[in-house]
Design a protein around this motif. Structure first.
Motif, PDB file in Angstrom:
ATOM      1  N   THR A   9       0.826  -1.220   0.000  1.00 17.05           N
ATOM      2  CA  THR A   9       0.000   0.000   0.000  1.00 17.05           C
ATOM      3  C   THR A   9       0.860   1.271   0.000  1.00 17.05           C
ATOM      4  O   THR A   9       0.415   2.312  -0.480  1.00 17.05           O
ATOM      5  N   ARG A  44       3.035   6.540  -2.377  1.00 13.38           N
ATOM      6  CA  ARG A  44       4.202   7.108  -3.047  1.00 13.38           C
ATOM      7  C   ARG A  44       3.828   7.660  -4.427  1.00 13.38           C
ATOM      8  O   ARG A  44       4.396   8.652  -4.888  1.00 13.38           O
ATOM      9  N   ALA A  93       9.865   9.739  -0.405  1.00 19.19           N
ATOM     10  CA  ALA A  93       9.411   9.145   0.865  1.00 19.19           C
ATOM     11  C   ALA A  93       8.993  10.242   1.840  1.00 19.19           C
ATOM     12  O   ALA A  93       7.962  10.141   2.513  1.00 19.19           O
ATOM     13  N   THR A  96       5.821  11.876   0.637  1.00 20.46           N
ATOM     14  CA  THR A  96       4.718  10.922   0.779  1.00 20.46           C
ATOM     15  C   THR A  96       4.235  10.843   2.222  1.00 20.46           C
ATOM     16  O   THR A  96       3.031  10.769   2.492  1.00 20.46           O
ATOM     17  N   SER A  97       5.174  10.896   3.135  1.00 21.28           N
ATOM     18  CA  SER A  97       4.803  10.841   4.546  1.00 21.28           C
ATOM     19  C   SER A  97       3.915  12.040   4.903  1.00 21.28           C
ATOM     20  O   SER A  97       2.964  11.909   5.678  1.00 21.28           O
ATOM     21  N   SER A 138       0.419  11.644   2.849  1.00 17.27           N
ATOM     22  CA  SER A 138      -0.446  10.554   3.320  1.00 17.27           C
ATOM     23  C   SER A 138      -1.106  10.876   4.665  1.00 17.27           C
ATOM     24  O   SER A 138      -1.920  10.098   5.149  1.00 17.27           O
ATOM     25  N   ASP A 198      -1.634   1.138   8.390  1.00 16.43           N
ATOM     26  CA  ASP A 198      -2.986   1.178   8.973  1.00 16.43           C
ATOM     27  C   ASP A 198      -3.847   0.009   8.517  1.00 16.43           C
ATOM     28  O   ASP A 198      -5.063   0.076   8.585  1.00 16.43           O
ATOM     29  N   ARG A 240      10.440  10.464   9.787  1.00 12.21           N
ATOM     30  CA  ARG A 240       9.298   9.917   9.041  1.00 12.21           C
ATOM     31  C   ARG A 240       8.414   9.068   9.963  1.00 12.21           C
ATOM     32  O   ARG A 240       7.194   9.184   9.945  1.00 12.21           O
TER      33      ARG A 240
END
Ligand code: DC
Length: 238
Positions: free
Chosen positions: A37, A42, A99, A102-103, A106, A134, A184
């Motif tokens: 996921t 990403r 990354a 994306t953190s 998201s 999650d 992160r």
């Protein structure tokens, strides 16, 4: 807790814990599709970067996630590939830069809603091993097969360092990588919507100091034991 319908195995945990390798092997062992996921998030992060969208702009990002042409396609090995406009993700999706974005991306509820709906749709058909943050808390909270992979920060940042070295062929600064992994994880665990968290419905699996095979074997045994337990409980008495 029951296991109606297809088998869903949730593998959650922080970055660099070895989830991807473990999840792929586990899916092969159990004969289930595998869905990463993180790759979906990403894709959104990469697209936000390329379009110059502010990672804190919740409204624009929710719209982007809803409109993005993301498809989930199972290959011949049972791995669900995340395609963006029909193409595999650009290798840039694996960089530290993406990354980090994306953190942030998201963390928005509007982005997560779209991704979670797609994950349920894809895995709900014939089951899957899903890895993420999650899966056991939000995506498939009813599944009895929940594993939280963990390892000390130092072990995880060293793993991340090796991945970056292999992918980019460059020599990243170990201290910078450790700081990025820590930052992160803090953000993924500290956000309001679907934070990375473990509760008593999970089984904790330590990956530090163990081989991938050992970790996979331990999870396969637990999945089989949980399955047996459920079958015994649902068998007619007398
Ligand atoms: O697993 P990964 O490192 O590829 O994930 C990239 C980012 O995506 C991570 O920082 C948090 C986010 N993510 C998430 O919020 N929920 C998921 N189920 C998977 C990833």
């Amino acid at each position: 807790m029951s296991a109606p319908g297809p088998t869903i195995v949730a593998l959650d945990g922080p970055s660099g814990v070895g989830k991807t390798t473990v999840a792929q092997r586990l899916a092969e062992r159990l004969g289930l599709p595998y869905l990463e996921t993180g790759a979906m998030y990403r894709a959104v992060g990469l697209e936000a970067l390329d379009r110059g969208i502010d990672p804190d702009d919740a409204a624009r990002l929710a719209k982007l996630a809803g409109e993005l042409e993301l498809t989930l396609e199972e290959d011949e090995r049972g791995r669900v590939r995340v395609l963006l406009r029909g193409e595999p993700l650009d290798p840039r999706a694996r960089t530290q830069e993406v990354a980090e974005i994306t953190s942030r991306v998201s963390a928005h509820a509007g982005v997560r809603q779209t991704m979670v709906a797609r994950q349920r749709q894809s895995a709900g058909r014939r089951g899957a091993v899903l890895e993420g943050r999650d899966i056991g808390t939000k995506v498939f909270p009813e599944t009895p097969y929940k594993f939280f992979l963990d390892a000390p920060l130092k072990v995880r940042s060293e793993r991340r360092l090796r991945q970056l070295r292999d992918a980019a062929g460059s020599e990243p600064d170990p201290r910078a990588v450790l700081a990025e992994v820590a930052a992160r994880d803090e953000r993924d665990a500290g956000r309001a919507d679907s934070p990375l968290t473990m509760d008593s419905s999970y089984e904790l699996v330590e990956t530090g100091g163990r081989t991938v095979e050992e970790v996979v074997e331990a999870i396969v045994e637990r999945v089989q034991a949980i399955r047996r337990g459920l079958a015994e409980r649902s068998a007619p008495h007398g």
